[in-house]
Design a protein around this motif. Structure first.
Motif, PDB file in Angstrom:
ATOM      1  N   PRO A 435      45.504  36.965  47.480  1.00 10.35           N
ATOM      2  CA  PRO A 435      44.236  36.727  46.788  1.00 10.35           C
ATOM      3  C   PRO A 435      44.381  35.943  45.490  1.00 10.35           C
ATOM      4  CG  PRO A 435      44.381  38.997  47.550  1.00 10.35           C
ATOM      5  CD  PRO A 435      45.720  38.393  47.775  1.00 10.35           C
ATOM      6  N   VAL A 436      45.389  36.272  44.682  1.00 11.21           N
ATOM      7  CA  VAL A 436      45.551  35.590  43.392  1.00 11.21           C
ATOM      8  C   VAL A 436      45.938  34.133  43.611  1.00 11.21           C
ATOM      9  CG1 VAL A 436      46.807  35.578  41.211  1.00 11.21           C
ATOM     10  CG2 VAL A 436      46.138  37.750  42.254  1.00 11.21           C
ATOM     11  N   ASN A 437      46.841  33.884  44.548  1.00 10.84           N
ATOM     12  CA  ASN A 437      47.240  32.521  44.850  1.00 10.84           C
ATOM     13  C   ASN A 437      46.050  31.710  45.371  1.00 10.84           C
ATOM     14  OD1 ASN A 437      48.940  30.742  47.374  1.00 10.84           O
ATOM     15  ND2 ASN A 437      49.293  30.384  45.204  1.00 10.84           N
ATOM     16  N   ALA A 438      45.208  32.337  46.188  1.00  9.88           N
ATOM     17  CA  ALA A 438      44.019  31.643  46.693  1.00  9.88           C
ATOM     18  C   ALA A 438      43.052  31.302  45.559  1.00  9.88           C
ATOM     19  CB  ALA A 438      43.318  32.513  47.741  1.00  9.88           C
ATOM     20  N   LEU A 439      42.850  32.254  44.632  1.00 11.15           N
ATOM     21  CA  LEU A 439      41.991  31.988  43.473  1.00 11.15           C
ATOM     22  C   LEU A 439      42.562  30.855  42.618  1.00 11.15           C
ATOM     23  CD1 LEU A 439      40.897  35.490  42.102  1.00 11.15           C
ATOM     24  CD2 LEU A 439      39.392  33.620  42.809  1.00 11.15           C
ATOM     25  N   ASP A 440      43.864  30.903  42.392  1.00 13.77           N
ATOM     26  CA  ASP A 440      44.527  29.863  41.605  1.00 13.77           C
ATOM     27  C   ASP A 440      44.320  28.497  42.257  1.00 13.77           C
ATOM     28  OD1 ASP A 440      46.143  28.620  39.726  1.00 13.77           O
ATOM     29  OD2 ASP A 440      48.008  29.163  40.718  1.00 13.77           O
ATOM     30  N   THR A 492      49.141  35.155  29.331  1.00 12.54           N
ATOM     31  CA  THR A 492      47.748  35.575  29.212  1.00 12.54           C
ATOM     32  C   THR A 492      47.587  36.944  29.869  1.00 12.54           C
ATOM     33  OG1 THR A 492      47.262  34.310  31.228  1.00 12.54           O
ATOM     34  CG2 THR A 492      46.787  33.249  29.122  1.00 12.54           C
ATOM     35  N   VAL A 493      46.494  37.634  29.508  1.00 17.21           N
ATOM     36  CA  VAL A 493      46.289  39.002  29.971  1.00 17.21           C
ATOM     37  C   VAL A 493      44.868  39.196  30.474  1.00 17.21           C
ATOM     38  CG1 VAL A 493      45.647  39.821  27.659  1.00 17.21           C
ATOM     39  CG2 VAL A 493      46.574  41.451  29.334  1.00 17.21           C
ATOM     40  N   GLY A 494      44.726  40.076  31.448  1.00 18.74           N
ATOM     41  CA  GLY A 494      43.413  40.495  31.930  1.00 18.74           C
ATOM     42  C   GLY A 494      43.450  41.977  32.266  1.00 18.74           C
ATOM     43  N   VAL A 495      42.355  42.667  32.032  1.00 19.18           N
ATOM     44  CA  VAL A 495      42.277  44.109  32.301  1.00 19.18           C
ATOM     45  C   VAL A 495      40.988  44.398  33.043  1.00 19.18           C
ATOM     46  CG1 VAL A 495      42.059  46.411  31.269  1.00 19.18           C
ATOM     47  CG2 VAL A 495      43.691  44.758  30.323  1.00 19.18           C
ATOM     48  N   SER A 496      41.092  45.229  34.078  1.00 27.37           N
ATOM     49  CA  SER A 496      39.902  45.618  34.839  1.00 27.37           C
ATOM     50  C   SER A 496      40.267  46.778  35.759  1.00 27.37           C
ATOM     51  CB  SER A 496      39.384  44.435  35.668  1.00 27.37           C
ATOM     52  OG  SER A 496      38.293  44.823  36.481  1.00 27.37           O
ATOM     53  N   GLY A 497      39.238  47.442  36.265  1.00 26.98           N
ATOM     54  CA  GLY A 497      39.457  48.431  37.309  1.00 26.98           C
ATOM     55  C   GLY A 497      39.687  47.779  38.652  1.00 26.98           C
ATOM     56  N   ASN A 498      39.513  46.456  38.723  1.00 26.91           N
ATOM     57  CA  ASN A 498      39.697  45.685  39.955  1.00 26.91           C
ATOM     58  C   ASN A 498      40.818  44.676  39.708  1.00 26.91           C
ATOM     59  OD1 ASN A 498      39.357  43.374  41.806  1.00 26.91           O
ATOM     60  ND2 ASN A 498      37.605  44.540  42.562  1.00 26.91           N
ATOM     61  N   ILE A 499      41.862  44.731  40.504  1.00 30.74           N
ATOM     62  CA  ILE A 499      43.028  43.879  40.261  1.00 30.74           C
ATOM     63  C   ILE A 499      42.694  42.391  40.408  1.00 30.74           C
ATOM     64  CG2 ILE A 499      43.859  43.989  42.652  1.00 30.74           C
ATOM     65  CD1 ILE A 499      46.708  44.042  41.508  1.00 30.74           C
ATOM     66  N   ILE A 500      41.749  42.062  41.282  1.00 31.08           N
ATOM     67  CA  ILE A 500      41.362  40.657  41.442  1.00 31.08           C
ATOM     68  C   ILE A 500      40.643  40.171  40.185  1.00 31.08           C
ATOM     69  CG2 ILE A 500      40.084  39.001  42.830  1.00 31.08           C
ATOM     70  CD1 ILE A 500      42.487  40.273  44.224  1.00 31.08           C
ATOM     71  N   ALA A 502      40.944  41.395  37.107  1.00 30.56           N
ATOM     72  CA  ALA A 502      41.921  41.291  36.013  1.00 30.56           C
ATOM     73  C   ALA A 502      42.763  40.030  36.166  1.00 30.56           C
ATOM     74  CB  ALA A 502      42.812  42.535  35.994  1.00 30.56           C
ATOM     75  N   SER A 503      43.128  39.718  37.416  1.00 31.27           N
ATOM     76  CA  SER A 503      43.922  38.515  37.674  1.00 31.27           C
ATOM     77  C   SER A 503      43.130  37.260  37.352  1.00 31.27           C
ATOM     78  CB  SER A 503      44.375  38.484  39.138  1.00 31.27           C
ATOM     79  OG  SER A 503      45.154  39.615  39.451  1.00 31.27           O
ATOM     80  N   TRP A 504      41.845  37.247  37.731  1.00 26.93           N
ATOM     81  CA  TRP A 504      40.990  36.104  37.433  1.00 26.93           C
ATOM     82  C   TRP A 504      40.901  35.878  35.922  1.00 26.93           C
ATOM     83  CZ3 TRP A 504      38.640  31.943  39.360  1.00 26.93           C
ATOM     84  CH2 TRP A 504      37.615  31.365  38.630  1.00 26.93           C
ATOM     85  N   GLU A 505      40.726  36.948  35.176  1.00 26.96           N
ATOM     86  CA  GLU A 505      40.597  36.840  33.723  1.00 26.96           C
ATOM     87  C   GLU A 505      41.855  36.220  33.115  1.00 26.96           C
ATOM     88  OE1 GLU A 505      39.779  39.804  29.900  1.00 26.96           O
ATOM     89  OE2 GLU A 505      39.519  40.545  31.946  1.00 26.96           O
ATOM     90  N   ALA A 506      43.020  36.697  33.538  1.00 26.78           N
ATOM     91  CA  ALA A 506      44.272  36.150  33.017  1.00 26.78           C
ATOM     92  C   ALA A 506      44.481  34.720  33.477  1.00 26.78           C
ATOM     93  CB  ALA A 506      45.449  37.025  33.452  1.00 26.78           C
TER      94      ALA A 506
END
Length: 537
Positions: A435-440, A492-500, A502-506
């Motif tokens: 998912p993170v690689n796809a968002l990137d 960079t950092v991201g925080v959330s109850g949802n890992i996707i 948090a990853s998007w934020e970072a």
């Protein structure tokens, strides 16, 4: 300035014996060029008698015209043979290297147990091998393996091994603490004894099994050694080799020896980080001199003091080794941290304003939620620039969707991203291996038409930390992303109850930071604008 110290780098040979370190011939060539700019005197490229990769390196490096002496590694001739017919010695000669390092036994226990030969034959192996290399016109370096253990067990024989190499014409006698178990006071005493027995210059090669490789090297130099062998970042077998990134500045800045020029020393941090990138080995943030945290300050009292004079909490000026002072901002931060960090960023902050206090409180609240800015400088900079009007909005997210599908035993991730750039809506989709690689991939695909150089940015590290473990799968997570353009590295950092989420934020912070800093560089240096090619169409 005291005596010159000759720097012998064995990152490309001994360093590759470290767990997780593997370098291709291309990797070795890249690192060799970087080491040459640092000013090391010898670069040990590998063993041309052991594998085709090292043979390729020695063949190709001859076209580079480096100032450093490229050195080939091998061992003394085989027992009960003659040097002229030894295949490995011949490969050293054929390698085209200007110098060769031969490892030979100096501990009688190893002669009997490892070589399974006589003490006399081992001495003959040493003499014949070095005499042969010298007849071929090569500079010859004797690495006396296990010398310190051998000396403590049988000093007469250990010294006899050194004298045989000297008699044969060896240019350097290097004493090796191969098992890394010798203490600094022993090193100093034994090196001093060896110096009194030999006319040939002496070097030191230490391993870090007791975390004393750097201290042992300094002790050896204090006793008269004039060649230091080690690796960048201390890479090497078991616990590693002596770390040249600590040894060189200690010798040069603390002990007043001349290793490399002052200008070359300023490249030390860049070289250390470059080698870690090529080797795909993460550098410890607290590594002395060259680590990201080597000159980082977090406590408010510390920051207040270094704003008055950096010598209050820094033993050298970080610029002397190419590093820089960093002010960390966290829940421990005081007003001094914010002011110093803002000044570093060129932001004008009025300390009398309540706004400054509000930003401190916001940072503390965010850290209470799980953010960690001391490990995410880029996110912190964006936060301060947003707060004090120093950043513009490069793009805004309208929406994104994720599709994760398992099909025929394999997983597929697809991201659909809708963003707005300067009033223009861009809608893209991309697949990835997660998912993170796809968002990137989707975000880059959306932005590349506006900022073509964005594809030069590499996501080099990705970490997830569960913040509230007691909440199990409902817990908040903190995502730290490290990115690089091979010139700079930022986190960079991201925080959330949802890992996707948090990853998007970072991820967004990482891209935004790169674009903002490229625009700053272009504004300050219009001649060399577009360093990453991030030029807005």
């Amino acid at each position: 300035m005291n005596s010159e110290i000759f720097v012998f780098d064995t990152t490309l040979r001994d360093g590759t014996q470290g767990e997780g370190i593997s370098l291709s011939a291309d990797d070795k060539l890249k690192i060799a060029r970087k080491l040459d700019t640092l000013g090391v005197h010898y670069i040990e490229g590998g063993n041309p008698g052991s594998n085709s990769k090292d043979i390729e390196f020695f063949k190709r490096v001859q076209d580079y015209n480096l100032n450093a002496k490229i050195t080939a590694f091998g061992s003394t001739r085989r027992k009960n043979s003659i040097a002229e017919q030894d295949v490995n010695l011949q490969r050293l000669i054929d390698s085209g290297a200007r110098a060769a390092t031969l490892v030979g036994k100096s501990w009688d226990f190893h002669v009997h147990t490892a070589l399974q030969t006589t003490l006399e034959e081992n001495l003959a192996m040493i003499f014949d091998s070095f005499a042969y290399l010298k007849r071929q016109g090569m500079e010859a370096i004797y690495d006396a393996e296990h010398f310190f253990d051998g000396f403590k067990h049988n000093p007469e024989y250990a010294l006899a091994a050194l004298k045989k190499a000297e008699e044969a014409g060896a240019d350097w006698i290097v004493l090796c603490d191969t098992n890394g178990g010798t203490l600094p006071h022993e090193i100093q005493e034994i090196v001093a004894k060896v110096k009194s027995e030999l006319n040939t210059p002496v070097g030191i090669h230490t391993h870090n099994d007791c975390e004393l490789a750097v201290a042992n090297t300094l002790a050896a130099v204090h006793a008269g050694a004039r060649q230091i062998q080690g690796t960048i970042n201390g890479y090497g077998e078991r616990c590693g080799n002596a770390n040249l990134c600590s040894i060189i500045p200690n010798l040069q800045l603390k002990m007043n020896y001349n290793c490399i020029s002052g200008e070359q020393l300023k490249q030390l941090t860049a070289v250390a980080r470059y080698v870690s990138e090529i080797a795909n080995a993460h550098m410890p943030v607290g590594q002395p001199y060259v680590g990201q945290a080597a000159f980082a300050h977090k406590g408010g009292i510390h920051v207040s003091a270094i704003m008055k004079d950096s010598k209050t909490y820094e033993h050298i000026e970080p610029e002397r080794v190419g590093n820089k002072q960093r002010i960390l901002v966290s829940e421990l931060a005081g007003q001094s941290n914010i002011i110093s960090k803002a000044a570093e960023l060129g932001l004008d902050i009025d300390t009398s304003q309540e706004h400054t206090r509000a930003i401190i409180d916001k940072i503390k609240d965010l850290e209470h939620q799980g953010y960690q800015f001391e490990g995410a400088d880029a996110s912190l900079e964006l936060l301060l620039r947003d707060a004090f009007g120093g950043a513009k909005e490069i793009f805004t997210l309208e929406s994104f969707k994720m599709i994760v599908e398992r099909n025929a035993g394999s997983m597929m991730s697809e991201a659909i991203v809708k963003i707005n750039v300067d009033g223009q809506t861009v809608y893209t989709a991309a697949e990835g291996n997660g998912p993170v690689n796809a968002l990137d991939n989707a975000l880059r695909k959306a932005l590349v038409q506006f900022y073509p150089g964005i594809m030069d940015i590499v996501l080099s590290d990705y970490k997830v930390r569960v913040i509230d473990e007691k909440d199990a799968t409902a817990a908040k997570v903190r995502v730290l992303i490290e990115s690089t353009d091979f010139h700079n590295t930022w986190s960079t950092v991201g925080v959330s109850g949802n890992i996707i989420d948090a990853s998007w934020e970072a991820l967004v912070d990482s891209i935004r930071y790169a674009l903002l800093n490229t625009e700053k560089q272009e504004a300050s240096d219009p001649v060399n604008r577009g360093h990453l090619g991030l030029v807005n169409h």
